[in-house]
Structure formats: C-alpha cells, structure tokens
Design a protein around this motif. Structure first.
Motif, mmCIF file in Angstrom:
data_model
loop_
_atom_site.group_PDB
_atom_site.id
_atom_site.type_symbol
_atom_site.label_atom_id
_atom_site.label_comp_id
_atom_site.label_asym_id
_atom_site.label_seq_id
_atom_site.Cartn_x
_atom_site.Cartn_y
_atom_site.Cartn_z
ATOM 1 N N GLY A 1 1.312 7.155 -6.515
ATOM 2 C CA GLY A 1 0.175 8.021 -6.787
ATOM 3 C C GLY A 1 0.514 9.490 -6.596
ATOM 4 N N THR A 2 1.157 9.819 -5.479
ATOM 5 C CA THR A 2 1.523 11.217 -5.234
ATOM 6 C C THR A 2 2.625 11.676 -6.193
ATOM 7 N N LEU A 3 3.505 10.758 -6.584
ATOM 8 C CA LEU A 3 4.546 11.096 -7.555
ATOM 9 C C LEU A 3 3.926 11.470 -8.895
ATOM 10 N N LEU A 4 2.965 10.668 -9.354
ATOM 11 C CA LEU A 4 2.313 10.973 -10.621
ATOM 12 C C LEU A 4 1.590 12.309 -10.549
ATOM 13 N N ALA A 5 0.995 12.612 -9.402
ATOM 14 C CA ALA A 5 0.252 13.864 -9.246
ATOM 15 C C ALA A 5 1.158 15.077 -9.418
ATOM 16 N N VAL A 6 2.295 15.084 -8.752
ATOM 17 C CA VAL A 6 3.179 16.258 -8.822
ATOM 18 C C VAL A 6 3.828 16.365 -10.196
ATOM 19 N N VAL A 7 4.140 15.230 -10.812
ATOM 20 C CA VAL A 7 4.694 15.252 -12.172
ATOM 21 C C VAL A 7 3.659 15.781 -13.155
ATOM 22 N N ALA A 8 2.409 15.347 -13.002
ATOM 23 C CA ALA A 8 1.353 15.805 -13.906
ATOM 24 C C ALA A 8 1.103 17.302 -13.756
ATOM 25 N N TYR A 9 1.092 17.790 -12.524
ATOM 26 C CA TYR A 9 0.821 19.213 -12.319
ATOM 27 C C TYR A 9 1.936 20.084 -12.889
ATOM 28 N N PHE A 10 3.167 19.677 -12.692
ATOM 29 C CA PHE A 10 4.314 20.473 -13.143
ATOM 30 C C PHE A 10 4.884 19.969 -14.469
ATOM 31 N N ARG A 11 4.050 19.336 -15.279
ATOM 32 C CA ARG A 11 4.533 18.729 -16.522
ATOM 33 C C ARG A 11 5.158 19.767 -17.464
ATOM 34 N N LYS A 12 4.597 20.959 -17.528
ATOM 35 C CA LYS A 12 5.163 21.982 -18.407
ATOM 36 C C LYS A 12 6.522 22.444 -17.894
ATOM 37 N N ASP A 13 6.620 22.666 -16.589
ATOM 38 C CA ASP A 13 7.898 23.045 -15.986
ATOM 39 C C ASP A 13 8.941 21.959 -16.212
ATOM 40 N N LEU A 14 8.516 20.706 -16.010
ATOM 41 C CA LEU A 14 9.459 19.598 -16.143
ATOM 42 C C LEU A 14 9.924 19.426 -17.583
ATOM 43 N N THR A 15 9.029 19.683 -18.535
ATOM 44 C CA THR A 15 9.425 19.610 -19.945
ATOM 45 C C THR A 15 10.522 20.628 -20.248
ATOM 46 N N LEU A 16 10.348 21.865 -19.757
ATOM 47 C CA LEU A 16 11.347 22.909 -19.975
ATOM 48 C C LEU A 16 12.645 22.594 -19.240
ATOM 49 N N LEU A 17 12.511 22.084 -18.010
ATOM 50 C CA LEU A 17 13.705 21.765 -17.215
ATOM 51 C C LEU A 17 14.518 20.650 -17.862
ATOM 52 N N LEU A 18 13.841 19.611 -18.301
ATOM 53 C CA LEU A 18 14.560 18.496 -18.919
ATOM 54 C C LEU A 18 15.167 18.893 -20.258
ATOM 55 N N PHE B 1 0.834 -1.205 0.000
ATOM 56 C CA PHE B 1 0.000 0.000 0.000
ATOM 57 C C PHE B 1 0.868 1.255 0.000
ATOM 58 N N ASP B 2 1.957 1.237 0.766
ATOM 59 C CA ASP B 2 2.886 2.375 0.779
ATOM 60 C C ASP B 2 3.447 2.640 -0.614
ATOM 61 N N VAL B 3 3.791 1.584 -1.316
ATOM 62 C CA VAL B 3 4.308 1.728 -2.679
ATOM 63 C C VAL B 3 3.261 2.386 -3.571
ATOM 64 N N ALA B 4 2.016 1.925 -3.470
ATOM 65 C CA ALA B 4 0.944 2.437 -4.325
ATOM 66 C C ALA B 4 0.712 3.922 -4.114
ATOM 67 N N ILE C 1 12.879 12.919 -4.474
ATOM 68 C CA ILE C 1 12.893 12.233 -3.182
ATOM 69 C C ILE C 1 11.738 11.242 -3.088
ATOM 70 N N ILE C 2 10.557 11.599 -3.643
ATOM 71 C CA ILE C 2 9.442 10.647 -3.663
ATOM 72 C C ILE C 2 9.765 9.489 -4.601
ATOM 73 N N ALA C 3 10.396 9.798 -5.735
ATOM 74 C CA ALA C 3 10.774 8.742 -6.688
ATOM 75 C C ALA C 3 11.764 7.773 -6.052
ATOM 76 N N LEU C 4 12.749 8.302 -5.334
ATOM 77 C CA LEU C 4 13.720 7.439 -4.658
ATOM 78 C C LEU C 4 13.045 6.583 -3.592
ATOM 79 N N SER C 5 12.143 7.194 -2.830
ATOM 80 C CA SER C 5 11.436 6.457 -1.786
ATOM 81 C C SER C 5 10.566 5.359 -2.387
ATOM 82 N N ALA C 6 9.857 5.693 -3.471
ATOM 83 C CA ALA C 6 8.999 4.695 -4.132
ATOM 84 C C ALA C 6 9.833 3.549 -4.696
#
Length: 265
Positions: free
Chosen positions: A50-67, A43-46, A194-199
């Motif tokens: 879930g929270t990782l996908l949420a923050v990536v989805a919200y900041f997808r435009k920022d992340l596209t520019l950053l990458l 359940f912790d993994v799930a 940090i969430i990605a590493l934890s997951a």
C-alpha cells in the motif's frame, strides 16, 4: 485481527511511513496499551504494498522521466535522470546488505521499547540540528555518488527501530547541504526500491502460509495507500515553510511518553 486493529494499524503505517517520526515507535504503542497480538505477516505485506503504491503514484511523473532517462543511458544517451537512477540504486545497497546480514541481530537485540524510545529522541535531536544548521540550496542536480552513498549509509541506520527511515535520510541530506524539499524528494524516491525489496521479501516468506484473511489484507492495503499518499502530498506542500522542528518536538514528546509508559511497566 479485529477490525479496529486493522483500521488503526493501517492508518498508522500510512501516515508514519514517510514522515520523519518513526513508524515503529507508533506501532508499538497500540500493541502495548491495548494488548494486541502481532498483526501477522500477511498484514505486513499488504501495508508495505500500500505504501509502495502511494509513493509510486505521487512521484509517477518523476519516475517516468527517470526510467526514460535510464533506458536511454543503456543506448549510450547519458542524462541527469539516468545518473539519478543509478545513484538511487547504489544508495539502496547499504540498507539492503545491512538488512540481509544484520536482521537476526537486530530482531534479537534492538527491538525493545527502550531502544525505540531513545532512538526516537536521539535521532530526533539530530534531525533538528540538521534542519537548523545544515540545510542549503543544493538540488538533485548536485547529487553525486559520494552524497548518495552517505545518504544510503544513513538509511541503513533505519534498521534500528525508532530511527525513522525518512527521518535519517532527510537528516543526512540536510547535513550535506540539500534544501528541505530536495532532501524530502530524494528520501521518498530512495524509499521506493527499499520498500519494494522489503515487500518482496515478506511476500516470499508468506508463500505457503495458510489462513490468510484477504478482506483484512485488502482493507489494510487500501487504507495504508490512501493515508500514505495524503501524507506525502501535504508534507511536500508544507515542508519548505514549516521545516522539521514540529517533527523534532513531536519526537521528543513521543519518546518521553514511551519512556514513561515502559518505566511504569
């Protein structure tokens, strides 16, 4: 796990992961009041994914520019975006090392209700001071290696249950003179590695574990993702107007409730 437990814990994880109010302080309440057993590693993994996908989805435009900027820097085209990627990476190192070296000590000595309660109150007061006295007009264009490392070191303190990862990183950014919106933005971007590493770490521990309830994992993933996305969306819309004081007051009340409950126990 019962369905009610899955629903409640998923929503708690999603709503509290990114607000400066401490997810651990909230997760301890239903387990103590309702007598629930530990939700389990799967359940912790799930909910982490879930929270990782949420923050990536919200900041997808920022992340596209950053990458794009970061890949450009590998070809010698340095930019603000590429610098920010490196700064986020460097700022992640203190928490990563602290988790790797100190997790056993923290698990054995700091995961008590009293620690969570006092950390909720103490770091809440610090957040209030930072919001009242520290915030300025700095934006992420002003982010430097020194500033990033101070915020990164603050993030390592979030290993103390009750601190709140988002709360302590926003506190540090505010004290360094960043605006509320930019403090929150950097905190959320910093949460991604940090969430990605934890997951990833939890997923590694999960390998080979039998009896995984995939239905509950899927539900936990979806609910934590949706609630976390909604939380980030409304927080970013409102933070410049309402400030941090509502969260400070809430933390004081929550910490007081925890102290009262566990004093009775």
């Amino acid at each position: 796990m019962e369905l009610l437990q899955v629903l409640l814990l998923s929503l708690i994880q999603g709503f509290t992961e990114f607000l400066p109010i401490s997810s651990s302080a909230h997760l301890i309440l239903p387990s103590q009041l309702l007598g629930w057993q530990d939700q389990g590693l799967a359940f912790d993994v799930a909910v982490h994914f879930g929270t990782l996908l949420a923050v990536v989805a919200y900041f997808r435009k920022d992340l596209t520019l950053l990458l794009a900027g970061w890949f450009g820097s590998l070809r010698g085209n340095r930019s603000h975006e590429s610098d920010l990627v490196w700064l986020i990476g460097f700022a992640t190192v203190p928490a990563g090392l602290a988790g790797l070296l100190g997790s056993d000590f923290i698990e054995a000595n700091l995961r008590s209700a009293w620690v969570i309660a006092w950390a909720t109150i103490g770091f809440g007061i610090l957040l209030g001071v930072a919001d009242k006295c520290g915030q300025g007009e700095k934006t992420l264009l002003n982010m430097t290696f020194k500033f990033a490392m101070v915020i990164g070191l603050a993030q390592a303190l979030a290993l103390i249950p009750g601190t709140s990862r988002s709360g302590i990183t926003m506190t540090a950014a505010l004290l360094l003179g960043f605006s509320r919106v930019e403090s929150a933005r950097f905190s959320f971007l910093l949460s991604i590695p940090i969430i990605a590493l934890s997951a990833a770490y939890l997923s590694f521990k999960l390998m080979g574990e039998a009896g995984v309830d995939w239905a509950h994992m899927g539900l936990g993933f979806i609910l934590s993702c949706l609630s976390a996305y909604a939380c980030i969306f409304f927080f970013m819309q409102l933070i410049s107007r309402m400030g941090m004081m509502p969260f400070v007051i809430y933390r004081m009340l929550l910490g007081g409730v925890l102290l009262f409950l566990f004093w009775q126990i």
